[in-house]
Motif scaffolding. Structure first.
Motif, PDB file in Angstrom:
ATOM      1  N   ASP A  45       0.916  -1.057   0.151  1.00  0.00           N
ATOM      2  CA  ASP A  45      -0.129   0.087  -0.104  1.00  0.00           C
ATOM      3  C   ASP A  45       0.900   1.336  -0.149  1.00  0.00           C
ATOM      4  N   LEU A  46       0.437   2.326  -0.698  1.00  0.00           N
ATOM      5  CA  LEU A  46       1.059   3.440  -0.602  1.00  0.00           C
ATOM      6  C   LEU A  46       1.192   3.946   0.789  1.00  0.00           C
ATOM      7  N   ALA A  47       2.169   4.526   1.306  1.00  0.00           N
ATOM      8  CA  ALA A  47       2.558   5.227   2.694  1.00  0.00           C
ATOM      9  C   ALA A  47       2.767   6.621   2.371  1.00  0.00           C
ATOM     10  N   ASP A  48       3.332   6.886   1.590  1.00  0.00           N
ATOM     11  CA  ASP A  48       3.637   8.436   1.398  1.00  0.00           C
ATOM     12  C   ASP A  48       4.441   8.678  -0.082  1.00  0.00           C
ATOM     13  N   CYS A  49       4.278   9.928  -0.365  1.00  0.00           N
ATOM     14  CA  CYS A  49       5.100  10.423  -1.600  1.00  0.00           C
ATOM     15  C   CYS A  49       5.959  11.497  -1.351  1.00  0.00           C
ATOM     16  N   PHE A  50       7.288  11.379  -1.848  1.00  0.00           N
ATOM     17  CA  PHE A  50       8.104  12.415  -1.652  1.00  0.00           C
ATOM     18  C   PHE A  50       8.408  13.102  -2.757  1.00  0.00           C
ATOM     19  N   THR A  51       8.247  14.417  -2.667  1.00  0.00           N
ATOM     20  CA  THR A  51       8.536  15.446  -4.133  1.00  0.00           C
ATOM     21  C   THR A  51      10.175  15.873  -4.215  1.00  0.00           C
ATOM     22  N   GLN A  52      10.316  16.283  -5.281  1.00  0.00           N
ATOM     23  CA  GLN A  52      11.648  16.840  -5.606  1.00  0.00           C
ATOM     24  C   GLN A  52      12.224  17.943  -4.773  1.00  0.00           C
ATOM     25  N   SER A  53      11.478  18.611  -4.007  1.00  0.00           N
ATOM     26  CA  SER A  53      11.684  19.702  -3.103  1.00  0.00           C
ATOM     27  C   SER A  53      12.108  19.220  -1.767  1.00  0.00           C
ATOM     28  N   MET A  54      11.728  18.060  -1.384  1.00  0.00           N
ATOM     29  CA  MET A  54      12.205  17.397  -0.213  1.00  0.00           C
ATOM     30  C   MET A  54      13.790  17.147   0.123  1.00  0.00           C
ATOM     31  N   ARG A  55      14.089  17.699   1.168  1.00  0.00           N
ATOM     32  CA  ARG A  55      15.710  17.162   1.312  1.00  0.00           C
ATOM     33  C   ARG A  55      15.578  15.844   1.722  1.00  0.00           C
ATOM     34  N   PRO A  56      16.870  15.033   1.744  1.00  0.00           N
ATOM     35  CA  PRO A  56      17.151  13.949   2.200  1.00  0.00           C
ATOM     36  C   PRO A  56      16.695  13.536   3.678  1.00  0.00           C
ATOM     37  N   LYS A  57      17.105  14.810   4.419  1.00  0.00           N
ATOM     38  CA  LYS A  57      16.840  14.389   5.769  1.00  0.00           C
ATOM     39  C   LYS A  57      15.208  14.399   5.986  1.00  0.00           C
ATOM     40  N   ASP A  58      14.416  15.272   5.420  1.00  0.00           N
ATOM     41  CA  ASP A  58      13.054  15.322   5.546  1.00  0.00           C
ATOM     42  C   ASP A  58      12.720  13.803   5.101  1.00  0.00           C
ATOM     43  N   VAL A  59      12.987  13.435   4.102  1.00  0.00           N
ATOM     44  CA  VAL A  59      12.675  12.049   3.548  1.00  0.00           C
ATOM     45  C   VAL A  59      12.794  10.926   4.401  1.00  0.00           C
ATOM     46  N   VAL A  60      14.047  11.042   5.137  1.00  0.00           N
ATOM     47  CA  VAL A  60      14.352  10.189   6.069  1.00  0.00           C
ATOM     48  C   VAL A  60      13.182  10.171   7.310  1.00  0.00           C
ATOM     49  N   GLU A  61      13.181  11.552   7.828  1.00  0.00           N
ATOM     50  CA  GLU A  61      12.227  11.773   8.962  1.00  0.00           C
ATOM     51  C   GLU A  61      10.803  10.795   8.594  1.00  0.00           C
ATOM     52  N   LYS A  62      10.015  11.166   7.418  1.00  0.00           N
ATOM     53  CA  LYS A  62       8.930  10.753   6.952  1.00  0.00           C
ATOM     54  C   LYS A  62       8.918   9.142   6.911  1.00  0.00           C
ATOM     55  N   ILE A  63      10.126   8.622   6.430  1.00  0.00           N
ATOM     56  CA  ILE A  63      10.367   7.175   6.253  1.00  0.00           C
ATOM     57  C   ILE A  63      10.112   6.499   7.711  1.00  0.00           C
ATOM     58  N   VAL A  64      10.979   7.101   8.416  1.00  0.00           N
ATOM     59  CA  VAL A  64      10.856   6.536   9.983  1.00  0.00           C
ATOM     60  C   VAL A  64       9.681   6.775  10.667  1.00  0.00           C
ATOM     61  N   GLU A  65       8.994   7.957  10.374  1.00  0.00           N
ATOM     62  CA  GLU A  65       7.701   8.127  11.022  1.00  0.00           C
ATOM     63  C   GLU A  65       6.673   7.058  10.430  1.00  0.00           C
ATOM     64  N   ARG A  66       6.701   6.844   9.245  1.00  0.00           N
ATOM     65  CA  ARG A  66       5.723   5.833   8.600  1.00  0.00           C
ATOM     66  C   ARG A  66       6.171   4.414   8.840  1.00  0.00           C
ATOM     67  N   MET A  67       7.385   4.064   9.166  1.00  0.00           N
ATOM     68  CA  MET A  67       7.808   2.635   9.341  1.00  0.00           C
ATOM     69  C   MET A  67       7.469   2.241  10.977  1.00  0.00           C
ATOM     70  N   THR A  68       7.483   3.303  11.932  1.00  0.00           N
ATOM     71  CA  THR A  68       7.334   3.043  13.307  1.00  0.00           C
ATOM     72  C   THR A  68       6.074   3.733  13.826  1.00  0.00           C
ATOM     73  N   PHE A  69       4.953   3.883  12.971  1.00  0.00           N
ATOM     74  CA  PHE A  69       3.951   4.586  13.406  1.00  0.00           C
ATOM     75  C   PHE A  69       3.075   3.397  13.986  1.00  0.00           C
ATOM     76  N   VAL A  70       2.646   3.510  15.299  1.00  0.00           N
ATOM     77  CA  VAL A  70       1.712   2.737  15.871  1.00  0.00           C
ATOM     78  C   VAL A  70       0.390   3.299  16.198  1.00  0.00           C
ATOM     79  N   PRO A  71      -0.674   2.890  15.387  1.00  0.00           N
ATOM     80  CA  PRO A  71      -2.179   3.314  15.834  1.00  0.00           C
ATOM     81  C   PRO A  71      -2.618   3.427  17.252  1.00  0.00           C
ATOM     82  N   SER A  72      -3.139   4.520  17.757  1.00  0.00           N
ATOM     83  CA  SER A  72      -3.432   4.495  19.175  1.00  0.00           C
ATOM     84  C   SER A  72      -5.041   4.408  19.084  1.00  0.00           C
ATOM     85  N   TYR A  73      -5.593   3.291  19.073  1.00  0.00           N
ATOM     86  CA  TYR A  73      -6.946   2.974  19.085  1.00  0.00           C
ATOM     87  C   TYR A  73      -7.220   1.761  19.949  1.00  0.00           C
TER      88      TYR A  73
END
Length: 177
Positions: free
Chosen positions: A149-177
């Motif tokens: 499933d599509l988790a995110d999209c990274f555009t040309q304007s995003m810096r590598p550190k921003d992409v890393v942050e988003k990847i870590v966020e998406r891969m470690t996200f635990v839903p709180s419900y």
């Protein structure tokens, strides 16, 4: 809430292409891996190489700072110029980029079908007198989770550190419900 689970964007879906060894590869081959998927072409003068190098920097940073996550990620390059991007051309092109990349191509029909599923804009520009041409295309890195499933999209304007942050966020996200 980061995601609305009921409504998934209609981006992606089943596909089949060919790897550098001439083997048929489908989306099923990558089940269990998170994908960084980029559409481009080997003769691209600047945008594709810079985006590919950015993904390489992202992979190196993840390997250093989050090795457990990095090993679950597969960068994939899909050619939008199958007429010129033969397996030999892509193999040569791939030498300039991160070693973890998988390069894929296919028949024009296969590539068009996959590009359409990802809503990738692809348009062959006018040929020059010597028959050369550029291919205009969307500049997006698609990030898929380990179920495809599509988790995110990274555009040309995003810096590598921003992409890393988003990847870590998406891969470690635990839903709180």
């Amino acid at each position: 809430c980061l995601f609305v689970t009921a409504g998934k964007p209609a981006i992606g879906g089943p596909w089949s292409l060919v790897d550098l060894d001439g083997n048929l590869v489908t989306n099923k081959n990558f089940e269990g891996k998170w994908l960084l998927l980029y559409f481009g072409f080997a003769r691209c003068p600047d945008i594709c190489p810079s985006e590919m190098l950015k993904v390489g920097r992202v992979m190196d940073t993840l390997k250093k700072e989050h090795p457990n996550l990095a090993q679950k990620i597969q960068p994939v390059f899909v050619s939008v110029d199958p007429a010129r991007d033969s397996l030999k051309v892509l193999r040569e092109y791939g030498k300039d980029f991160h070693p973890s990349y998988v390069f894929l191509t296919g028949s024009p029909g296969q590539v068009q079908e996959m590009a359409k599923k990802y809503r990738v804009y692809v348009s062959k520009a006018d040929e020059t007198e010597d028959g050369d041409y550029l291919v205009d295309h969307s500049i997006v890195v698609y990030f898929h989770d380990d179920t495809g499933d599509l988790a995110d999209c990274f555009t040309q304007s995003m810096r590598p550190k921003d992409v890393v942050e988003k990847i870590v966020e998406r891969m470690t996200f635990v839903p709180s419900y």
